[in-house]
Design a protein around this motif. Structure first.
Motif, PDB file in Angstrom:
ATOM      1  N   ARG A 387       9.689  12.334 -21.765  1.00 37.77           N
ATOM      2  CA  ARG A 387       9.834  13.269 -22.879  1.00 37.77           C
ATOM      3  C   ARG A 387       9.793  12.575 -24.242  1.00 37.77           C
ATOM      4  O   ARG A 387       9.520  13.209 -25.255  1.00 37.77           O
ATOM      5  N   GLY A 388      10.053  11.272 -24.267  1.00 34.94           N
ATOM      6  CA  GLY A 388       9.997  10.561 -25.536  1.00 34.94           C
ATOM      7  C   GLY A 388       8.612  10.055 -25.866  1.00 34.94           C
ATOM      8  O   GLY A 388       8.361   9.582 -26.975  1.00 34.94           O
ATOM      9  N   ASP A 389       7.708  10.154 -24.922  1.00 33.90           N
ATOM     10  CA  ASP A 389       6.335   9.683 -25.113  1.00 33.90           C
ATOM     11  C   ASP A 389       5.480  10.830 -25.649  1.00 33.90           C
ATOM     12  O   ASP A 389       5.933  11.973 -25.764  1.00 33.90           O
ATOM     13  N   VAL A 390       4.229  10.477 -25.965  1.00 32.33           N
ATOM     14  CA  VAL A 390       3.291  11.509 -26.432  1.00 32.33           C
ATOM     15  C   VAL A 390       3.086  12.523 -25.326  1.00 32.33           C
ATOM     16  O   VAL A 390       2.839  12.159 -24.173  1.00 32.33           O
ATOM     17  N   GLU A 391       3.201  13.806 -25.621  1.00 30.08           N
ATOM     18  CA  GLU A 391       3.075  14.850 -24.611  1.00 30.08           C
ATOM     19  C   GLU A 391       1.674  14.835 -24.013  1.00 30.08           C
ATOM     20  O   GLU A 391       0.670  14.615 -24.706  1.00 30.08           O
TER      21      GLU A 391
END
Length: 738
Positions: A387-391
């Protein structure tokens, strides 16, 4: 001289020579000179003496002929799939079609079933559904005859074993007759089952062991070495049919330990000779059996080269090398975000990571996570970034997760995230529960898993996860635990599937925390060829054996179902129950698995009698009496004690087992009880008059044969209404009639 001239024959010639010798002696010859011994008279030809001398030939032939008759007469009477023919006939079909299957038993017996089908001209197309009529093109009679030959050969094996155990002739015949006219042995040998093969190799193991023991006075001779190696081969074969054979291994192992211990205590024996004894036994009783057992699996893998119903029990790499498999077929080699994949647990007997709509009844009550061996859409997962990465966007450039990356796994069918939290697992309470929770947008960091690559068969570059070849672990980002699928089955609410947990201990070598991508779909990636990497035989061998062990332990009675065929261990020695092998309709030829009462009750009683006899001699020995000579002690030791040990080794494990048990599980133990009965009678009648001795044994022969004949219908087939045989229902628990 006239009388002398008329003397003829051998006696006359001897007399003439004697007289000539006396007359030629000098008068001064000493009177102490040794005289020439007269030639003994030739015994007249006697049929009785000839039969007595060659009894081991004609008696063995007669017993063997009777064995083949009782095991094969009217063997094709019932044209329907009977009892476990539904299982083992089907396994034989898989060998003929060369399809990989899975079963809890080793492969040797089932390969022999497949061989019988091949010799019968069967093509493997029949499904062997229980109660179904055999098609005309399937020569089921030949397949049964092939199987029954193993049961018939048990009879001469019992005969020669009894001789090697140093029993007198009446006892040898009694033991042989008890095996020959044992109704349950007859019945179980007449169908396409593994039990006759198991009994055959049990009998060969005992015979080879007895022969080897009798040659202890001549160690390292060619015959001694031959029987040592044949014992090892027999052990390997009996273990390769069913794991019950390991109890035979234990019997020979106990004998070997005792034998070597005695030799170790012989201070006169050179150390080199002692070491040689040890080396020969390691080779004969350990290396040879293991080689035979492993060779049966080597042939199993060699023959079953096509994909079949048992694929999921094996590693992904093994499956990828089967012909016709879907595993790895056209799968892209490298996994990217957005890829749809199945995750295979690499533990022995491991399944596929699975979820379904059902929830846990306790704990979080969230969606269940399990491991499942069968392939369906509920095994599919999407790889997503954390969830903290690029979607993730379907149109984006390819991104490849690798070692150390934090990912999410989303269940394809329900859209929920693979999740864990500080709630105890449903069965393994020391671990955390693993569930499915949220969706692509709803969730938290407890949906995050860190990839830790363990190894890769295709590359040393761990920056990407590869289909089949990459073994990796999934570490929970928040809790630090590892995704694990042991061999613990969930209760019925979890459909008895394997429990998946998050284990708190970090054990990198724990294969049940190792996973690999089995199947992989991604339209943006080109297909790879991961099946070019071979799975090592030793790894496959261990993997399959652990899977067999796991499945065998899972065969526990279902409290929600009543199994009318199952029985308890205590019921077997006293012949408390039998077993219906088929339907009981009037139109069906019926078979009832029940023993000969004289054999069962006599052999069971002998176990207690033997114990009392040993206790009697021990008490008298303690009081200073010397009733027994060394040869008699040796006879009690090896011909009495070891059969009793063999019975305990084959019987007590079923007392402790939690799995479902049936009457046929007692049949190997029954043989050792029969040998014990033979010993007790042989010992009790050793000092009785010969005529009385034969009268006693003759009465026993008649009793055993008479009861076999009385119950013959349950072996050869009961046609028509079962009420015709109500006279055979001695007890209510014998369900011969309705």
């Amino acid at each position: 001289m006239a009388t002398q001239a008329h003397t003829t024959g051998a006696d006359g010639q001897a007399e003439e020579l004697r007289r000539r010798n006396i007359s030629s002696q000098s008068p001064a010859a000493p009177t102490t000179q040794t005289p020439i011994v007269e030639k003994s008279k030739e015994k007249p030809f006697s049929i009785i003496s000839l039969l007595d001398e060659y009894e081991y030939i004609w008696a063995a032939i007669i017993f063997t002929a009777l064995a083949f008759f009782t095991r094969m007469w009217k063997i094709g009477l019932s044209p329907i799939v009977t009892w476990d023919e539904a299982h083992f006939g089907k396994f034989g079909s898989h060998y003929l079609k060369r399809e990989f299957y899975f079963d809890v038993h080793p492969p040797l017996g089932k390969m022999l079933v497949g061989l019988s089908g091949y010799l019968a001209g069967y093509n493997g197309s029949f499904e062997f559904k229980s109660g179904e009529t055999y098609p005309e093109e399937l020569n089921y009679t030949f397949m049964r005859l092939f199987n029954s030959a193993f049961g018939a050969l048990c009879v001469p094996l019992a005969y020669f074993t009894a001789k090697e155990l140093n029993f007198r002739r009446p006892t040898v015949w009694l033991i042989t007759i008890m095996v020959l006219f044992e109704n349950s042995y007859t019945t179980i040998s007449r169908f396409i089952l593994l039990d006759s093969m198991l009994l055959f190799f049990t009998f060969t193991t005992v015979l080879c062991w007895a022969k080897f023991h009798r040659l202890q006075h001549d160690p390292f001779s060619p015959e001694w070495g031959l029987w040592l190696m044949l014992t090892g081969v027999s052990i390997g074969c009996v273990c390769s049919v069913k794991w019950v054979g390991f109890f035979c291994t234990a019997l020979v192992g106990l004998y070997t330990i005792e034998d070597l211990w005695n030799k170790f205590g012989d201070l006169k024996m050179p150390k080199v000779e002692l070491a040689t004894h040890l080396g020969f036994r390691i080779f004969g009783f350990i290396i040879i059996p293991i080689a035979v057992y492993m060779f049966s699996f080597f042939m199993h893998f060699l023959v079953l080269e096509n994909s079949g119903p048992g694929d999921a029990q094996m590693s992904s790499l093994f499956q990828a090398n089967l012909r016709g498999t879907e595993v790895g077929k056209d799968s892209p080699l490298e996994v990217a975000y957005g890829s749809r994949a199945t995750l295979k647990n690499m533990g022995y007997g491991g399944g596929l990571l699975h979820s379904h709509h059902q929830t846990y009844p306790e704990g979080s009550t969230q969606q269940q996570i399990t491991c499942y061996h069968h392939k369906d859409a509920n095994n599919d997962w999407f790889f997503y970034p954390n969830r903290g990465d690029v979607e993730y966007q379907p149109e984006e450039d390819l991104r490849f997760p690798g070692n150390g990356d934090t990912i999410r796994l989303i269940h394809a069918q329900t859209g929920r995230n693979l999740h864990s939290h500080q709630i105890a697992a449903p069965v393994t309470k020391a671990d955390w529960e693993v569930s499915c929770y949220g969706n692509t947008t709803v969730g938290d960091t407890k949906d995050h898993w860190i990839v830790e690559v363990v190894r890769d068969a295709a590359s040393r570059d761990y920056s990407r996860i590869r289909t089949l070849t990459t073994a990796f672990r999934l570490k929970h980002a928040d809790l630090g635990c590892y995704l694990r699928a042991g061999n613990v089955n969930l209760p019925q609410w979890g459909f008895k599937q394997i429990e998946v947990t998050c284990v708190k201990e970090n054990k990198p070598r724990d294969v049940y925390t190792h996973w690999n991508v089995e199947s992989h779909w991604n339209e943006k990636l080109p297909p790879g060829d991961p099946g070019s990497y071979k799975s090592p035989f030793l790894q496959d061998f261990i993997h399959l054996n652990v899977a067999m062990m796991t499945s065998n332990n899972a065969l526990v009675p279902d409290p929600d179902k009543q199994d009318d065929l199952a029985s308890q261990f205590w019921q077997w020695p006293i012949l408390h129950v039998g077993l219906r092998m088929c339907g009981w309709d009037d139109k069906i030829v019926k078979y009832f698995l029940l023993g000969n009462p004289a054999v069962y009750w006599g052999s069971t009683a002998s176990l207690g009698i033997f114990g009392l006899m040993v206790l009697w001699y021990l008490v008298r020995w303690q009081r200073g009496y010397t009733d027994l000579k060394p040869a008699e002690i040796d006879q009690i030791h090896y011909s009495g004690v070891y059969p009793v040990i063999g019975w305990f080794l084959h019987y007590l494990p079923f007392v402790a087992m939690g799995r479902v048990t049936y009457v046929h599980h007692y049949y190997p133990a029954l043989y050792f009880a029969i040998l014990t009965a033979g010993f007790c009678l042989d010992w009790a009648t050793r000092k009785i008059n010969k005529q009385i001795n034969w009268a006693i044994f003759g009465a026993l022969y008649i009793l055993i044969i008479g009861l076999f004949w009385l119950f013959r219908a349950i072996c050869f087939g009961m046609e028509g209404s079962s009420t015709q045989w109500k006279h055979l229902k001695w007890f209510d628990t014998w369900r011969i009639t309705d």
